[in-house]
Write a protein that holds these residues in place. Structure first.
Motif, PDB file in Angstrom:
ATOM      1  N   ILE A   3      49.540  48.636  37.364  1.00 40.77           N
ATOM      2  CA  ILE A   3      49.632  47.777  38.555  1.00 40.77           C
ATOM      3  C   ILE A   3      49.027  46.399  38.279  1.00 40.77           C
ATOM      4  CG2 ILE A   3      49.736  49.662  40.240  1.00 40.77           C
ATOM      5  CD1 ILE A   3      46.719  49.271  40.679  1.00 40.77           C
ATOM      6  N   GLU A   4      48.870  46.095  36.991  1.00 42.70           N
ATOM      7  CA  GLU A   4      48.446  44.767  36.534  1.00 42.70           C
ATOM      8  C   GLU A   4      47.026  44.395  36.971  1.00 42.70           C
ATOM      9  OE1 GLU A   4      51.553  42.230  37.931  1.00 42.70           O
ATOM     10  OE2 GLU A   4      52.979  42.914  36.411  1.00 42.70           O
ATOM     11  N   ILE A   5      46.143  45.378  36.917  1.00 41.00           N
ATOM     12  CA  ILE A   5      44.715  45.161  37.133  1.00 41.00           C
ATOM     13  C   ILE A   5      43.983  45.596  35.877  1.00 41.00           C
ATOM     14  CG2 ILE A   5      42.678  45.882  38.437  1.00 41.00           C
ATOM     15  CD1 ILE A   5      44.429  46.243  40.886  1.00 41.00           C
ATOM     16  N   GLU A   6      43.147  44.716  35.358  1.00 41.98           N
ATOM     17  CA  GLU A   6      42.389  45.057  34.155  1.00 41.98           C
ATOM     18  C   GLU A   6      41.197  45.944  34.551  1.00 41.98           C
ATOM     19  OE1 GLU A   6      41.654  45.514  30.271  1.00 41.98           O
ATOM     20  OE2 GLU A   6      43.422  44.595  31.200  1.00 41.98           O
ATOM     21  N   PRO A   7      41.129  47.162  34.017  1.00 34.50           N
ATOM     22  CA  PRO A   7      40.087  48.106  34.438  1.00 34.50           C
ATOM     23  C   PRO A   7      38.708  47.741  33.916  1.00 34.50           C
ATOM     24  CG  PRO A   7      41.407  49.045  32.673  1.00 34.50           C
ATOM     25  CD  PRO A   7      42.062  47.752  33.049  1.00 34.50           C
ATOM     26  N   ARG A   8      37.698  48.142  34.682  1.00 28.08           N
ATOM     27  CA  ARG A   8      36.307  47.996  34.267  1.00 28.08           C
ATOM     28  C   ARG A   8      35.629  49.355  34.354  1.00 28.08           C
ATOM     29  NH1 ARG A   8      33.230  43.234  37.282  1.00 28.08           N
ATOM     30  NH2 ARG A   8      31.600  44.093  35.932  1.00 28.08           N
TER      31      ARG A   8
ATOM     32  N   ASN B  55      35.462  50.698  44.667  1.00 29.70           N
ATOM     33  CA  ASN B  55      36.412  49.595  44.711  1.00 29.70           C
ATOM     34  C   ASN B  55      37.527  49.721  43.685  1.00 29.70           C
ATOM     35  OD1 ASN B  55      35.348  48.164  46.871  1.00 29.70           O
ATOM     36  ND2 ASN B  55      33.931  47.003  45.591  1.00 29.70           N
ATOM     37  N   LEU B  56      38.691  49.254  44.062  1.00 32.00           N
ATOM     38  CA  LEU B  56      39.853  49.233  43.194  1.00 32.00           C
ATOM     39  C   LEU B  56      39.575  48.369  41.958  1.00 32.00           C
ATOM     40  CD1 LEU B  56      42.890  49.895  42.760  1.00 32.00           C
ATOM     41  CD2 LEU B  56      43.412  47.830  44.092  1.00 32.00           C
ATOM     42  N   GLY B  57      39.941  48.882  40.799  1.00 33.25           N
ATOM     43  CA  GLY B  57      39.735  48.157  39.551  1.00 33.25           C
ATOM     44  C   GLY B  57      38.581  48.686  38.726  1.00 33.25           C
ATOM     45  N   TYR B  58      37.727  49.488  39.358  1.00 32.03           N
ATOM     46  CA  TYR B  58      36.561  50.052  38.678  1.00 32.03           C
ATOM     47  C   TYR B  58      36.780  51.541  38.436  1.00 32.03           C
ATOM     48  CZ  TYR B  58      34.245  45.716  39.961  1.00 32.03           C
ATOM     49  OH  TYR B  58      33.920  44.389  40.089  1.00 32.03           O
ATOM     50  N   ILE B  59      36.356  51.997  37.279  1.00 28.77           N
ATOM     51  CA  ILE B  59      36.422  53.409  36.918  1.00 28.77           C
ATOM     52  C   ILE B  59      35.010  53.870  36.591  1.00 28.77           C
ATOM     53  CG2 ILE B  59      37.349  55.122  35.316  1.00 28.77           C
ATOM     54  CD1 ILE B  59      39.594  53.024  34.695  1.00 28.77           C
ATOM     55  N   VAL B  60      34.495  54.783  37.385  1.00 24.00           N
ATOM     56  CA  VAL B  60      33.168  55.344  37.104  1.00 24.00           C
ATOM     57  C   VAL B  60      33.346  56.461  36.085  1.00 24.00           C
ATOM     58  CG1 VAL B  60      31.157  56.535  38.027  1.00 24.00           C
ATOM     59  CG2 VAL B  60      32.309  54.781  39.405  1.00 24.00           C
ATOM     60  N   ASN B  61      32.837  56.234  34.883  1.00 26.29           N
ATOM     61  CA  ASN B  61      32.882  57.260  33.846  1.00 26.29           C
ATOM     62  C   ASN B  61      31.489  57.674  33.390  1.00 26.29           C
ATOM     63  OD1 ASN B  61      32.447  54.737  32.400  1.00 26.29           O
ATOM     64  ND2 ASN B  61      32.890  55.887  30.524  1.00 26.29           N
TER      65      ASN B  61
ATOM     66  N   PRO C   9      39.989  44.774  52.870  1.00 29.47           N
ATOM     67  CA  PRO C   9      41.299  44.167  53.068  1.00 29.47           C
ATOM     68  C   PRO C   9      42.399  45.216  52.993  1.00 29.47           C
ATOM     69  CG  PRO C   9      40.514  43.717  50.862  1.00 29.47           C
ATOM     70  CD  PRO C   9      39.411  44.456  51.565  1.00 29.47           C
ATOM     71  N   VAL C  10      43.443  45.030  53.759  1.00 28.60           N
ATOM     72  CA  VAL C  10      44.538  46.002  53.818  1.00 28.60           C
ATOM     73  C   VAL C  10      45.486  45.861  52.629  1.00 28.60           C
ATOM     74  CG1 VAL C  10      46.568  46.720  55.159  1.00 28.60           C
ATOM     75  CG2 VAL C  10      44.409  46.204  56.327  1.00 28.60           C
ATOM     76  N   ALA C  11      45.805  44.640  52.238  1.00 28.16           N
ATOM     77  CA  ALA C  11      46.847  44.403  51.229  1.00 28.16           C
ATOM     78  C   ALA C  11      46.648  45.180  49.924  1.00 28.16           C
ATOM     79  CB  ALA C  11      46.970  42.905  50.952  1.00 28.16           C
ATOM     80  N   PRO C  12      45.433  45.252  49.362  1.00 31.51           N
ATOM     81  CA  PRO C  12      45.269  45.965  48.086  1.00 31.51           C
ATOM     82  C   PRO C  12      45.532  47.468  48.160  1.00 31.51           C
ATOM     83  CG  PRO C  12      43.415  44.479  48.477  1.00 31.51           C
ATOM     84  CD  PRO C  12      44.182  44.567  49.753  1.00 31.51           C
ATOM     85  N   ILE C  13      45.623  48.021  49.370  1.00 26.78           N
ATOM     86  CA  ILE C  13      45.835  49.464  49.504  1.00 26.78           C
ATOM     87  C   ILE C  13      47.121  49.897  48.810  1.00 26.78           C
ATOM     88  CG2 ILE C  13      46.277  51.332  51.167  1.00 26.78           C
ATOM     89  CD1 ILE C  13      44.381  49.879  53.105  1.00 26.78           C
ATOM     90  N   ALA C  14      48.135  49.043  48.808  1.00 21.79           N
ATOM     91  CA  ALA C  14      49.396  49.385  48.141  1.00 21.79           C
ATOM     92  C   ALA C  14      49.168  49.674  46.662  1.00 21.79           C
ATOM     93  CB  ALA C  14      50.404  48.251  48.311  1.00 21.79           C
ATOM     94  N   ASP C  15      48.407  48.812  46.007  1.00 23.49           N
ATOM     95  CA  ASP C  15      48.090  49.036  44.596  1.00 23.49           C
ATOM     96  C   ASP C  15      47.184  50.243  44.417  1.00 23.49           C
ATOM     97  OD1 ASP C  15      49.602  46.978  43.550  1.00 23.49           O
ATOM     98  OD2 ASP C  15      47.966  45.522  43.587  1.00 23.49           O
ATOM     99  N   GLY C  16      46.249  50.412  45.347  1.00 25.65           N
ATOM    100  CA  GLY C  16      45.343  51.550  45.253  1.00 25.65           C
ATOM    101  C   GLY C  16      46.069  52.878  45.340  1.00 25.65           C
TER     102      GLY C  16
ATOM    103  N   VAL D 195      40.338  52.468  46.205  1.00 28.26           N
ATOM    104  CA  VAL D 195      41.655  52.172  46.766  1.00 28.26           C
ATOM    105  C   VAL D 195      41.808  50.708  47.141  1.00 28.26           C
ATOM    106  CG1 VAL D 195      43.304  52.792  48.598  1.00 28.26           C
ATOM    107  CG2 VAL D 195      41.791  54.538  47.651  1.00 28.26           C
ATOM    108  N   SER D 196      40.723  50.054  47.561  1.00 28.25           N
ATOM    109  CA  SER D 196      40.789  48.646  47.947  1.00 28.25           C
ATOM    110  C   SER D 196      39.510  47.959  47.487  1.00 28.25           C
ATOM    111  CB  SER D 196      40.984  48.504  49.462  1.00 28.25           C
ATOM    112  OG  SER D 196      41.172  47.157  49.835  1.00 28.25           O
ATOM    113  N   GLN D 197      39.270  46.762  47.995  1.00 31.18           N
ATOM    114  CA  GLN D 197      38.098  45.976  47.588  1.00 31.18           C
ATOM    115  C   GLN D 197      37.153  45.819  48.777  1.00 31.18           C
ATOM    116  OE1 GLN D 197      37.174  44.864  44.656  1.00 31.18           O
ATOM    117  NE2 GLN D 197      38.986  45.396  43.474  1.00 31.18           N
TER     118      GLN D 197
END
Length: 379
Positions: A313-318, A172-178, A355-362, A341-343
């Motif tokens: 893109i104004e998303i706080e990463p996790r 999901n967009l907003g998450y970083i697997v490290n 959802p389609v809309a978040p793809i732009a940010d992704g 890329v999306s949620q």
């Protein structure tokens, strides 16, 4: 390759322009069956999509599809987007769009990621961005279930001498697997003499022995930190209601973010399998899969870039731990992250949706991360 403010804005604008193309591609890819171990049909379809866009594809013996963008020499940034799904070959693929939402089994996991990777190469071409190191895009097999990450293993091995970093597109967009959650998948089998339930009453039953093993496993105390888990997901055995079972088996999944904690759990289970079945019965372990654990520090340059891309893109990463294709590079000390890329929701179900809309940010996030990672690796 320092990007100007105008170039960055053009990147975001282009990402918005390509949302619909990605949404359409995602549905087309999702309609092609790709159960783990039988990804050939989707691999061929994705090969055709790459070739339509003017790219030359290469394939390896496990079934991965590769495209290399750049000079063809020197270090590479490897992109991974897995082809396979958890669904059997005959699963009805009811792929559809309702308003701003895409539905279908595997639509987000991982059709959207494959579509995004295809489109990213096209967008880089349209932006006329020549990265200082080559990008290798790999549509890989074997990420799900008992695929044992064989596609990621093969891709990392193929480019190991040139590999600067790995970015997997998944989740999901907003998450970083490290941090990679390591896992062991075993089949535990109990064998015995069998016999008639009445005439041979008293002989040991493989099912009873397996039940004792499962009950003992359920009593194991595991640490909460590092998080360590186990689960018996499938059991099988016996012939009929009036037959003492000669064989019974169970599938066991064990996970941990810590190698030593996972090893301790595995040792405890081995002891149970050896001692718990009972007299006249034998427990046997068959290894079905091993996913190595590993991690990259939160302050590592690649992780910093991934966070920077999301904040842009104004998303706080996790930062999160998960089991993905980056288990392989992280376990080998190769810088790697996994981003989405999306949620998506209801993954691994027939009603999965994104959802389609978040793809732009992704897409914008990925363009930023990929271009800056190439620049970072070149220095």
């Amino acid at each position: 390759m320092t990007l100007s403010k105008d170039e960055l804005e053009r990147m975001r604008s282009l990402a918005r322009e390509y949302v619909e193309e990605v949404a359409t591609l995602t549905q087309r890819i999702c309609r092609v069956p790709a159960p783990t171990g039988s990804e050939q049909q989707r691999a061929a379809f994705v090969t055709g999509l790459f070739e339509e866009r003017g790219y030359r594809c290469e394939h390896d013996e496990v079934g991965n599809v590769y495209v290399r963008r750049g000079r063809g020499t020197g270090p590479v940034l490897l992109l991974l987007a897995h082809l396979d799904t958890v669904f059997p070959q005959d699963t009805p693929l009811n792929v559809r769009r309702e308003g701003d939402v895409l539905y279908g089994p595997g639509i987000g996991d991982n059709s959207l990621s494959v579509a995004s990777m295809l489109t990213l190469l096209k967008m880089l071409d349209l932006l006329k961005l020549e990265t200082p190191i080559d990008i290798v895009a790999a549509a890989n097999v074997g990420e799900e279930g008992l695929g044992n990450l064989r596609g990621a293993r093969a891709a990392v091995e193929r480019y190991k001498q040139q590999l600067g970093a790995v970015i997997a597109i998944d989740g999901n967009l907003g998450y970083i697997v490290n941090e990679a959650v390591g896992s062991l998948r075993w089949r535990i089998t109990v064998n015995g003499p069998g016999g008639h339930s009445y005439g041979a009453f008293g002989r040991p039953s493989a099912i009873h022995g397996l039940a004792r093993i499962i009950a003992r496993i359920a009593e194991i105390q595991v640490p909460k930190d590092p998080k360590t888990t186990y689960n018996v997901g499938v059991i099988d055995g016996g012939t009929s209601v009036n037959t003492i079972a000669a064989s019974a088996s169970a599938l066991l999944d064990m996970r941990s973010t810590d190698v030593l904690a996972l090893d301790r759990l595995a040792d405890e289970v081995r002891t149970i399998v050896k001692t718990a079945p009972g007299e006249g019965l034998q427990g046997v372990i068959t290894i079905l899969g091993e996913r190595p654990a590993g991690k990259i520090a939160p302050d590592a340059p690649l992780v910093h870039l991934a966070q920077e891309a999301l904040r842009w893109i104004e998303i706080e990463p996790r930062l999160v731990a998960s089991s993905t294709d980056v288990n392989i590079p992280l376990s080998q000390g190769i810088p790697a992250v996994c981003v989405g890329v999306s949620q998506g929701r209801q993954a691994h179900t027939l009603e999965e949706w994104v959802p389609v809309a978040p793809i732009a940010d992704g897409l914008a996030q990925l363009l930023y991360l990929i271009t800056h990672a190439c620049e970072q690796l070149a220095h």
